[in-house]
Design an enzyme around this catalytic site. Structure first.
Site, PDB file in Angstrom:
ATOM      1  N   CYS A 276      27.103 -79.142 -35.203  1.00 24.28           N
ATOM      2  CA  CYS A 276      28.041 -78.108 -35.633  1.00 24.28           C
ATOM      3  C   CYS A 276      28.862 -77.590 -34.448  1.00 24.28           C
ATOM      4  O   CYS A 276      28.306 -77.131 -33.450  1.00 24.28           O
ATOM      5  CB  CYS A 276      27.248 -76.971 -36.275  1.00 24.28           C
ATOM      6  SG  CYS A 276      28.182 -75.469 -36.567  1.00 24.28           S
ATOM      7  N   SER A 277      30.176 -77.627 -34.580  1.00 24.08           N
ATOM      8  CA  SER A 277      31.049 -77.164 -33.491  1.00 24.08           C
ATOM      9  C   SER A 277      30.898 -75.660 -33.260  1.00 24.08           C
ATOM     10  O   SER A 277      30.964 -75.200 -32.113  1.00 24.08           O
ATOM     11  CB  SER A 277      32.508 -77.519 -33.779  1.00 24.08           C
ATOM     12  OG  SER A 277      32.962 -76.858 -34.943  1.00 24.08           O
TER      13      SER A 277
END
Length: 119
Positions: free
Chosen positions: A9-10
């Protein structure tokens, strides 16, 4: 403090970068691997001041498969939602930071991460 993350997840990676830049002392929990129990989810919800449907990723494939959007959002259905989050941790919004003062934040923005750092 502890941060629940999915390394893919960024938003999680951004939160970790900010925590590191600020020299924060924290523990990482990869919640897809170390799945939270229903009791842990209840405790985090209490700390967040939110309901389980507030931290559910309803756009996930499993959410559509379970038809979560049709589930009631009321006290009687709360345990059902919590069980779904524990059984399918991918549904849990991320990252979640539990702050040292006993509160928590869904740290999807830099502002939310800084809020957790200030507690």
């Amino acid at each position: 403090m502890e941060i629940w993350i999915n390394p893919a997840c960024s938003k999680c990676r951004s939160a970790l970068t900010l925590l590191d830049a600020e020299g924060a002392d924290y523990t990482v929990r990869r919640y897809l691997e170390e799945v939270p129990s229903t009791d842990e989810i209840r405790a985090v919800l209490d700390r967040l001041g939110l309901e389980p449907w507030d931290i559910t990723r309803t756009g996930e494939a499993i959410a559509k498969e379970l038809d979560l959007k049709s589930w009631p959002r009321d006290e009687e259905s709360r345990d059902r939602w919590i069980a779904a989050l524990s059984e399918h941790p991918k549904l849990i919004q991320r990252p979640i930071i539990t702050a040292d003062d006993g509160t928590a934040v869904v740290a999807r923005t830099e502002e939310a991460v800084r809020d957790a750092l200030s507690r």
